[in-house]
Design a protein around this motif. Structure first.
Motif, PDB file in Angstrom:
ATOM      1  N   LEU A  81     -11.754   2.077   5.627  1.00 45.50           N
ATOM      2  CA  LEU A  81     -10.365   1.856   6.029  1.00 45.50           C
ATOM      3  C   LEU A  81      -9.438   1.781   4.818  1.00 45.50           C
ATOM      4  CD1 LEU A  81     -11.152  -0.769   8.802  1.00 45.50           C
ATOM      5  CD2 LEU A  81     -10.087   1.464   9.208  1.00 45.50           C
ATOM      6  N   LEU A  82      -9.894   1.117   3.749  1.00 46.10           N
ATOM      7  CA  LEU A  82      -9.099   1.024   2.526  1.00 46.10           C
ATOM      8  C   LEU A  82      -8.780   2.417   1.980  1.00 46.10           C
ATOM      9  CD1 LEU A  82      -7.900  -0.462   0.018  1.00 46.10           C
ATOM     10  CD2 LEU A  82     -10.231  -0.442  -0.930  1.00 46.10           C
ATOM     11  N   PHE A  83      -9.802   3.254   1.850  1.00 42.45           N
ATOM     12  CA  PHE A  83      -9.578   4.592   1.291  1.00 42.45           C
ATOM     13  C   PHE A  83      -8.782   5.466   2.248  1.00 42.45           C
ATOM     14  CE2 PHE A  83     -12.314   3.388  -2.091  1.00 42.45           C
ATOM     15  CZ  PHE A  83     -12.038   4.277  -3.120  1.00 42.45           C
ATOM     16  N   ARG A  84      -8.966   5.272   3.530  1.00 46.09           N
ATOM     17  CA  ARG A  84      -8.159   6.035   4.488  1.00 46.09           C
ATOM     18  C   ARG A  84      -6.678   5.718   4.289  1.00 46.09           C
ATOM     19  NH1 ARG A  84      -6.095   4.253  10.198  1.00 46.09           N
ATOM     20  NH2 ARG A  84      -4.680   6.012  10.549  1.00 46.09           N
ATOM     21  N   HIS A  85      -6.344   4.416   4.178  1.00 44.68           N
ATOM     22  CA  HIS A  85      -4.940   4.034   3.998  1.00 44.68           C
ATOM     23  C   HIS A  85      -4.380   4.557   2.668  1.00 44.68           C
ATOM     24  CE1 HIS A  85      -4.740   1.729   7.609  1.00 44.68           C
ATOM     25  NE2 HIS A  85      -5.595   0.810   7.223  1.00 44.68           N
ATOM     26  N   LEU A  86      -5.154   4.456   1.607  1.00 43.45           N
ATOM     27  CA  LEU A  86      -4.668   4.890   0.298  1.00 43.45           C
ATOM     28  C   LEU A  86      -4.487   6.413   0.253  1.00 43.45           C
ATOM     29  CD1 LEU A  86      -6.685   2.563  -2.121  1.00 43.45           C
ATOM     30  CD2 LEU A  86      -4.247   2.421  -1.522  1.00 43.45           C
ATOM     31  N   VAL A  87      -5.436   7.152   0.829  1.00 42.26           N
ATOM     32  CA  VAL A  87      -5.303   8.615   0.863  1.00 42.26           C
ATOM     33  C   VAL A  87      -4.104   9.019   1.713  1.00 42.26           C
ATOM     34  CG1 VAL A  87      -6.405  10.760   1.624  1.00 42.26           C
ATOM     35  CG2 VAL A  87      -7.741   9.043   0.384  1.00 42.26           C
ATOM     36  N   ASP A  88      -3.867   8.282   2.797  1.00 39.36           N
ATOM     37  CA  ASP A  88      -2.732   8.580   3.678  1.00 39.36           C
ATOM     38  C   ASP A  88      -1.397   8.158   3.070  1.00 39.36           C
ATOM     39  OD1 ASP A  88      -4.435   9.650   5.515  1.00 39.36           O
ATOM     40  OD2 ASP A  88      -4.318   7.986   6.944  1.00 39.36           O
ATOM     41  N   HIS A  89      -1.426   7.314   2.031  1.00 39.23           N
ATOM     42  CA  HIS A  89      -0.203   6.845   1.370  1.00 39.23           C
ATOM     43  C   HIS A  89      -0.335   7.123  -0.129  1.00 39.23           C
ATOM     44  CE1 HIS A  89      -0.382   4.538   5.148  1.00 39.23           C
ATOM     45  NE2 HIS A  89       0.940   4.558   5.099  1.00 39.23           N
ATOM     46  N   PRO A  90      -0.201   8.407  -0.509  1.00 39.62           N
ATOM     47  CA  PRO A  90      -0.468   8.802  -1.901  1.00 39.62           C
ATOM     48  C   PRO A  90       0.392   8.087  -2.933  1.00 39.62           C
ATOM     49  CG  PRO A  90       0.557  10.588  -0.639  1.00 39.62           C
ATOM     50  CD  PRO A  90       0.159   9.544   0.339  1.00 39.62           C
ATOM     51  N   GLU A  91       1.618   7.692  -2.539  1.00 41.65           N
ATOM     52  CA  GLU A  91       2.460   6.976  -3.499  1.00 41.65           C
ATOM     53  C   GLU A  91       1.886   5.593  -3.807  1.00 41.65           C
ATOM     54  OE1 GLU A  91       3.466   5.483   0.433  1.00 41.65           O
ATOM     55  OE2 GLU A  91       3.112   7.505  -0.343  1.00 41.65           O
ATOM     56  N   GLN A  92       1.296   4.938  -2.799  1.00 42.28           N
ATOM     57  CA  GLN A  92       0.682   3.631  -3.035  1.00 42.28           C
ATOM     58  C   GLN A  92      -0.662   3.788  -3.752  1.00 42.28           C
ATOM     59  OE1 GLN A  92       1.343   0.485  -0.005  1.00 42.28           O
ATOM     60  NE2 GLN A  92       2.247   2.085   1.275  1.00 42.28           N
ATOM     61  N   LEU A  93      -1.381   4.866  -3.457  1.00 48.97           N
ATOM     62  CA  LEU A  93      -2.617   5.161  -4.186  1.00 48.97           C
ATOM     63  C   LEU A  93      -2.304   5.353  -5.668  1.00 48.97           C
ATOM     64  CD1 LEU A  93      -5.592   5.970  -4.526  1.00 48.97           C
ATOM     65  CD2 LEU A  93      -4.988   8.260  -3.717  1.00 48.97           C
ATOM     66  N   ALA A  94      -1.239   6.072  -5.970  1.00 43.54           N
ATOM     67  CA  ALA A  94      -0.854   6.291  -7.368  1.00 43.54           C
ATOM     68  C   ALA A  94      -0.504   4.976  -8.054  1.00 43.54           C
ATOM     69  CB  ALA A  94       0.329   7.260  -7.436  1.00 43.54           C
ATOM     70  N   GLN A  95       0.130   4.069  -7.325  1.00 39.15           N
ATOM     71  CA  GLN A  95       0.482   2.765  -7.894  1.00 39.15           C
ATOM     72  C   GLN A  95      -0.761   1.950  -8.218  1.00 39.15           C
ATOM     73  OE1 GLN A  95       3.206   0.889  -5.124  1.00 39.15           O
ATOM     74  NE2 GLN A  95       4.576   2.668  -5.144  1.00 39.15           N
ATOM     75  N   VAL A  96      -1.762   2.008  -7.327  1.00 34.14           N
ATOM     76  CA  VAL A  96      -3.011   1.277  -7.572  1.00 34.14           C
ATOM     77  C   VAL A  96      -3.743   1.872  -8.770  1.00 34.14           C
ATOM     78  CG1 VAL A  96      -5.283   0.693  -6.617  1.00 34.14           C
ATOM     79  CG2 VAL A  96      -3.249   0.535  -5.164  1.00 34.14           C
ATOM     80  N   ARG A  97      -3.707   3.193  -8.894  1.00 39.12           N
ATOM     81  CA  ARG A  97      -4.346   3.828 -10.056  1.00 39.12           C
ATOM     82  C   ARG A  97      -3.675   3.372 -11.356  1.00 39.12           C
ATOM     83  NH1 ARG A  97      -7.977   7.753  -8.763  1.00 39.12           N
ATOM     84  NH2 ARG A  97      -7.720   8.993  -6.866  1.00 39.12           N
ATOM     85  N   ARG A  98      -2.332   3.278 -11.338  1.00 33.00           N
ATOM     86  CA  ARG A  98      -1.611   2.872 -12.555  1.00 33.00           C
ATOM     87  C   ARG A  98      -1.796   1.400 -12.854  1.00 33.00           C
ATOM     88  NH1 ARG A  98       2.518   6.226 -10.331  1.00 33.00           N
ATOM     89  NH2 ARG A  98       3.601   4.364  -9.558  1.00 33.00           N
ATOM     90  N   ASP A  99      -1.887   0.590 -11.798  1.00 33.30           N
ATOM     91  CA  ASP A  99      -1.983  -0.857 -11.969  1.00 33.30           C
ATOM     92  C   ASP A  99      -3.133  -1.392 -11.108  1.00 33.30           C
ATOM     93  OD1 ASP A  99      -1.702  -3.551 -12.334  1.00 33.30           O
ATOM     94  OD2 ASP A  99       0.269  -3.716 -11.368  1.00 33.30           O
ATOM     95  N   PRO A 100      -4.360  -1.446 -11.658  1.00 33.29           N
ATOM     96  CA  PRO A 100      -5.527  -1.903 -10.886  1.00 33.29           C
ATOM     97  C   PRO A 100      -5.364  -3.311 -10.321  1.00 33.29           C
ATOM     98  CG  PRO A 100      -6.220  -0.837 -12.915  1.00 33.29           C
ATOM     99  CD  PRO A 100      -4.731  -0.994 -13.009  1.00 33.29           C
ATOM    100  N   ALA A 101      -4.435  -4.092 -10.869  1.00 40.01           N
ATOM    101  CA  ALA A 101      -4.213  -5.441 -10.332  1.00 40.01           C
ATOM    102  C   ALA A 101      -3.713  -5.389  -8.887  1.00 40.01           C
ATOM    103  CB  ALA A 101      -3.222  -6.201 -11.206  1.00 40.01           C
ATOM    104  N   LEU A 102      -3.183  -4.231  -8.462  1.00 42.85           N
ATOM    105  CA  LEU A 102      -2.697  -4.080  -7.087  1.00 42.85           C
ATOM    106  C   LEU A 102      -3.824  -3.867  -6.078  1.00 42.85           C
ATOM    107  CD1 LEU A 102       0.418  -1.770  -7.653  1.00 42.85           C
ATOM    108  CD2 LEU A 102       0.427  -4.190  -6.990  1.00 42.85           C
ATOM    109  N   LEU A 103      -5.034  -3.691  -6.565  1.00 44.50           N
ATOM    110  CA  LEU A 103      -6.151  -3.416  -5.668  1.00 44.50           C
ATOM    111  C   LEU A 103      -6.377  -4.564  -4.684  1.00 44.50           C
ATOM    112  CD1 LEU A 103      -8.285  -1.389  -4.890  1.00 44.50           C
ATOM    113  CD2 LEU A 103      -9.751  -2.290  -6.707  1.00 44.50           C
ATOM    114  N   SER A 104      -6.245  -5.794  -5.165  1.00 42.97           N
ATOM    115  CA  SER A 104      -6.411  -6.956  -4.265  1.00 42.97           C
ATOM    116  C   SER A 104      -5.422  -6.901  -3.115  1.00 42.97           C
ATOM    117  CB  SER A 104      -6.227  -8.264  -5.038  1.00 42.97           C
ATOM    118  OG  SER A 104      -7.302  -8.483  -5.920  1.00 42.97           O
ATOM    119  N   ALA A 105      -4.180  -6.528  -3.417  1.00 44.04           N
ATOM    120  CA  ALA A 105      -3.161  -6.435  -2.376  1.00 44.04           C
ATOM    121  C   ALA A 105      -3.496  -5.320  -1.392  1.00 44.04           C
ATOM    122  CB  ALA A 105      -1.789  -6.195  -3.007  1.00 44.04           C
ATOM    123  N   ALA A 106      -4.037  -4.215  -1.894  1.00 49.14           N
ATOM    124  CA  ALA A 106      -4.405  -3.105  -1.016  1.00 49.14           C
ATOM    125  C   ALA A 106      -5.528  -3.508  -0.063  1.00 49.14           C
ATOM    126  CB  ALA A 106      -4.817  -1.895  -1.852  1.00 49.14           C
TER     127      ALA A 106
END
Length: 423
Positions: free
Chosen positions: A242-267
């Motif tokens: 489910l996590l990867f489905r949401h991130l793939v479906d929201h590429p702008e948020q996926l890009a943010q998590v890639r730039r800032d791994p601290a956002l992974l907890s929020a995701a």
């Protein structure tokens, strides 16, 4: 849509339950399902009340729903000193220094399982990776032989089906009980051996722990081991998918998590809120109680619909939107008893494995994201979820840029010399 025509057991609801959550909360917040003679509660405030009022709404229903396949009482059935003591033993095994050992085990198993797929540039994150990964990690934590993964997975599927089915045929019930018996027969000799020669694994911890100065019986330990296996394995692959489905479906948020791994907890926290892997939490009404204008009669089963509650606009702004910057979620508390979302339940019987679940999913996602460059849904794949009690993707085929150098720092997984599965 008339309530008389609506059913949470219908194929239409299974195909897309989120389409009906708003209607349920507005028109049938305490929906009675005649086929199973149970109430389904969908409003956030009602679900929280049922889960927190453990005197009015008890876990007695688990005596029929879980104990036959758990081979004994589970944590959620216990109360008082017994519940406090045994819960503390299990929690201690998944937090603090123990959790750091588990993180190494998690990373090693994830690296081992994903490596063969990296050069191909394609992976089904649910069936190729998530399902075997979830079982394999828990086998390591328990100190069980990973070669038994296929058999343990089959046994757990039967246990899970028994617990999570709202209506079981007699034939399926017998089949599930047979599988549970095979799992028990597999565990008992291991438990007896660990009692004589304890190691550093969770089974040894349970064998050597005491309650009221008395060691737990083999039946007690078996029930807790099966309890931990089901609670840890069943939601893990679903949450990861489910996590990867949401991130793939929201590429702008996926890009943010890639730039800032601290956002992974929020995701992860937002994934648990929007699409909790456990959708129903059962309770038994001890006396007549009114919820949103409907009187729930004493002795009735009440199913808390966490998926609907987590999308209640009274609890969350724009609740149907995936937003890892959501201000009304609170990442820091999303994995504690103070969580605003209800994916882990709440109250006395909140999930004991919340900290482990967070560490497991974050560790795996942090390992996979740098490897799955330009990740996207595989062409021609059709996304589908299934499940009433627990729910997750049937499959998640993903394409990505092939990797030929393997997982950085991964040199193979050792056996049981030292920390199980440690690199």
């Amino acid at each position: 849509m008339a309530e008389a025509r609506f059913s949470v057991l219908s194929e239409e609801f299974d195909a897309a339950p989120e389409r009906y959550f708003g209607w349920l909360r507005k028109h049938a917040p305490v929906h009675h399902e005649p086929a199973v003679d149970a109430y389904f509660v969908s409003r956030y405030r009602d679900v929280r009340r049922v889960l927190e009022d453990h005197e009015a709404f008890t876990t007695e229903t688990l005596q029929q729903r879980a104990e036959p396949v758990m081979r004994g009482p589970v944590l959620a059935q216990m109360t008082g000193a017994e519940h406090t003591a045994k819960r503390k033993i299990v929690v201690r095994s998944f937090t603090g220094p123990a959790l750091q050992d588990h993180v190494r085990t998690i990373r090693a198993n994830a690296a081992e399982l994903v490596t063969p797929f990296l050069p191909t540039g394609r992976i089904d994150l649910v069936n190729d990776f998530g399902k075997p990964f979830a079982v394999q990690v828990m086998l390591d934590v328990l100190g069980l032989d990973k070669e038994d993964r296929p058999r343990v997975a089959a046994w757990l599927a039967g246990v899970g089906e028994f617990i999570t089915s709202v209506g079981l045929t007699d034939e399926r019930r017998r089949h599930c009980l047979e599988l549970a018996g095979e799992l028990e027969a597999h565990l008992v000799p291991v438990i007896e051996q660990r009692r004589r020669h304890p190691g550093a694994d969770l089974i040894s911890t349970l064998c050597t722990a005491e309650f009221d100065g008395v060691a737990m019986t083999t039946r007690d330990v078996t029930a807790l081991v099966v309890n931990v296996l089901v609670a840890a394995v069943e939601p893990a692959d679903k949450t990861l998918g489910l996590l990867f489905r949401h991130l793939v479906d929201h590429p702008e948020q996926l890009a943010q998590v890639r730039r800032d791994p601290a956002l992974l907890s929020a995701a992860v926290a937002e994934t648990l809120r929007l699409t909790p892997p456990v959708r129903l939490v059962p309770r038994l009404a001890e006396h007549d109680t009114e919820l949103s204008g409907t009187v729930v009669l004493a002795g009735a089963t009440v199913f808390c619909m966490t998926g609907a509650a987590n999308r209640d606009p009274e609890a969350f702004t724009a609740p149907d939107v995936f937003d890892l910057h959501r201000p009304d979620l609170g990442t820091a508390r999303s994995f504690t008893a103070a969580a605003q979302h209800l994916a882990f339940g709440t109250g006395l019987h909140q999930c004991v494995g919340a900290a482990f679940a967070r560490a497991e999913i974050e560790t795996v996602a942090a390992l996979l994201l740098p490897l799955l460059d330009r990740v996207r849904h595989s062409p021609g794949s059709r996304y589908r979820e299934t499940g009433l009690y627990t729910r997750g993707p049937v499959a998640l085929p993903l394409d990505f840029t092939p990797v030929h150098h393997g997982v950085p720092g991964h040199h193979g997984v050792s056996g049981h010399d030292g920390v199980p599965g440690q690199v």
